[in-house]
Design a protein around this motif. Structure first.
Motif, PDB file in Angstrom:
ATOM      1  N   GLU A 116      -1.477  20.191  -6.529  1.00 39.65           N
ATOM      2  CA  GLU A 116      -1.375  18.729  -6.616  1.00 39.65           C
ATOM      3  C   GLU A 116      -1.799  18.250  -8.001  1.00 39.65           C
ATOM      4  OE1 GLU A 116      -4.058  17.679  -3.493  1.00 39.65           O
ATOM      5  OE2 GLU A 116      -5.829  17.719  -4.799  1.00 39.65           O
ATOM      6  N   SER A 138      -3.832  14.926  -9.818  1.00 37.89           N
ATOM      7  CA  SER A 138      -4.707  13.791  -9.520  1.00 37.89           C
ATOM      8  C   SER A 138      -5.140  13.086 -10.795  1.00 37.89           C
ATOM      9  CB  SER A 138      -5.954  14.267  -8.752  1.00 37.89           C
ATOM     10  OG  SER A 138      -6.730  15.145  -9.548  1.00 37.89           O
ATOM     11  N   ARG A 151      -9.532  11.099  -9.361  1.00 35.00           N
ATOM     12  CA  ARG A 151      -9.723  11.645  -8.027  1.00 35.00           C
ATOM     13  C   ARG A 151      -8.719  11.121  -7.005  1.00 35.00           C
ATOM     14  NH1 ARG A 151     -16.337  11.518  -7.393  1.00 35.00           N
ATOM     15  NH2 ARG A 151     -16.784  12.973  -9.084  1.00 35.00           N
ATOM     16  N   SER A 152      -7.648  10.541  -7.476  1.00 34.85           N
ATOM     17  CA  SER A 152      -6.611  10.017  -6.590  1.00 34.85           C
ATOM     18  C   SER A 152      -5.340  10.832  -6.765  1.00 34.85           C
ATOM     19  CB  SER A 152      -6.334   8.543  -6.907  1.00 34.85           C
ATOM     20  OG  SER A 152      -5.257   8.048  -6.131  1.00 34.85           O
ATOM     21  N   ILE A 153      -4.772  11.322  -5.671  1.00 28.84           N
ATOM     22  CA  ILE A 153      -3.562  12.126  -5.726  1.00 28.84           C
ATOM     23  C   ILE A 153      -2.403  11.277  -6.255  1.00 28.84           C
ATOM     24  CG2 ILE A 153      -1.978  13.591  -4.428  1.00 28.84           C
ATOM     25  CD1 ILE A 153      -4.848  14.626  -4.622  1.00 28.84           C
ATOM     26  N   GLN A 154      -1.642  11.826  -7.198  1.00 25.93           N
ATOM     27  CA  GLN A 154      -0.522  11.115  -7.810  1.00 25.93           C
ATOM     28  C   GLN A 154       0.796  11.664  -7.257  1.00 25.93           C
ATOM     29  OE1 GLN A 154      -1.268   8.513 -10.258  1.00 25.93           O
ATOM     30  NE2 GLN A 154      -3.173   8.929  -9.143  1.00 25.93           N
TER      31      GLN A 154
END
Length: 411
Positions: free
Chosen positions: A314, A316, A319-322
């Motif tokens: 993944e 990120s 700390r947020s998944i893109q």
């Protein structure tokens, strides 16, 4: 940035995590260019011109530091090559001189000067049963691995080797070769290929130990390439298979009817060596900056060292998944893996540091890339600023030239 929730501390923590996990093969971890970007961007600038100038300054700073960072973080692929020569009486002086000439010609293709490739030579024949390994005159290191770093000296050392002319204790010679490899300062480095080229004639005198000694050598990550003058005896060929692969296949075995055929093997052995790539821990050698234009579809290549191929998990940011930024393609060649990052429509908020999570042999690791987004309109303040800088440099050069002309005219 994502909305108004820019978290500088979180981004700095992610960058630190990426930097610490990139290169486990080295103990030295200087501040990476990615961390410098995060450090500069921890202050939130409102004015666009200042922000662009800071990005340009950070990018130039990374370029200046990239050489030193890469030399410490990602080690280049190297080669430790040992020739194990049968010095038994059956070889004969003429054939032994042919072997020596072949080694001199073969090693000319290596990079000895820059220490990328190291060469060692062992000659063997007899083994004294009741003597320690340190007192075996016919298990002889003729050239210490890595001691000679130029072709002229290596050729002289090869010319000085004289045929021993006794028996053929191949199994004990394999044990000797393992010790010579282990004496190398880079034996435990995962980026070093360890190749043993055995040049043999006939059956071994210690065949009952051959399987265990061969297995031991291979267990150390040493790859045997076995050249055998064995067409006259089937059992001799079986021994070659035992050394190279443990009887499992005919790979890396080169059978010759006479030693004059050695010269024909050079390209085949070179090709085999080029295919042998050791397991390499993932390592990103330098910063990657993607310069994207807002409102358009853009992609960016991120290259790193890895063998075998790592699998993408993944991407990120903060700390947020893109989910809207993806890996469109991944290629792997030798020790280098390249992934292509793609965004369908770039927006100004895409700017920032991204962490790419991958899986390598069941373990997780991270690489990173920085996105700088430019407007579709020309940035006139930046263009003017760079133009002024160019004029200052030009003026400075003119002043120096006039000064030198003045000095010359007064002499």
């Amino acid at each position: 940035m994502e909305g108004n929730s820019y978290d500088a501390a979180a981004e700095h923590e992610l960058a630190t995590k990426a930097s610490s996990s990139l290169c486990s093969i080295t103990d030295v971890e200087p501040m990476s260019c990615t961390e410098r970007f995060v450090h500069f961007n921890e202050i939130k600038f409102q004015h666009e011109i200042v922000k662009m100038q800071l990005a340009v300054f950070s990018f130039l700073a990374c370029l200046a530091l990239a050489g030193s960072a890469s030399s410490e973080k990602c080690l280049p692929l190297t080669l430790d090559l040992v020739f194990l020569l049968d010095g038994s009486k059956s070889v004969g002086d003429r054939n032994f001189n042919t072997i020596k000439t072949w080694i001199k010609n073969f090693t000319q293709t290596l990079n000895l000067v820059n220490d990328a490739d190291r060469v060692g030579i062992i000659q063997f024949s007899h083994f004294y049963k009741f003597r320690p390994s340190t007192d075996q005159p016919y298990m002889k290191t003729e050239v210490v691995l890595g001691e000679i770093n130029n072709q002229t000296s290596l050729n002289a050392a090869i010319d000085a080797i004289q045929l021993q002319g006794f028996k053929t204790f191949t199994a004990h010679a394999l044990n000797k070769s393992a010790e010579d490899f282990k004496s190398s300062s880079r034996f435990n480095q995962t980026n070093t290929r360890k190749i043993l080229v055995c040049v043999l004639d006939g059956r071994s005198s210690d065949v009952k130990y051959l399987a265990s000694s061969s297995s031991y050598v291979r267990s150390l990550g040493i790859v045997p390439l076995v050249i055998g003058h064995s067409t006259h005896h089937y059992d001799s060929y079986i021994e070659l298979k035992t050394i190279a692969n443990g009887d499992s296949s005919d790979e890396r075995i080169y059978n010759i009817s006479n030693f004059d055929e050695l010269r024909l093997l050079t390209p085949k052995i070179q090709e085999e060596i080029s295919k042998i790539i050791p397991q390499i821990e993932p390592c990103q050698s330098g910063p990657v900056t993607c310069l994207w234009e807002a409102g358009k579809k853009r992609s960016c290549e991120v290259t790193f060292h890895s063998n075998p191929e790592a699998e993408f998990i993944e991407i990120s940011k903060n700390r947020s998944i893109q989910d809207d930024i993806s890996v469109s393609r991944s290629t792997h060649s030798g020790q280098v893996q390249t992934i292509v990052i793609e965004k369908t429509e770039v927006v100004p908020d895409d700017e920032g540091l991204y962490i790419v999570e991958l899986s390598y042999l069941g373990r997780g690791f991270s690489i990173s890339f920085q996105v700088v987004v430019s407007s579709t309109q020309p940035n006139l303040p930046l263009i003017i600023g760079l133009s002024c800088l160019a004029l200052i440099v030009l003026l400075f050069a003119v002043i120096i030239a006039l000064y030198l002309i003045t000095i010359k005219s007064t002499k």
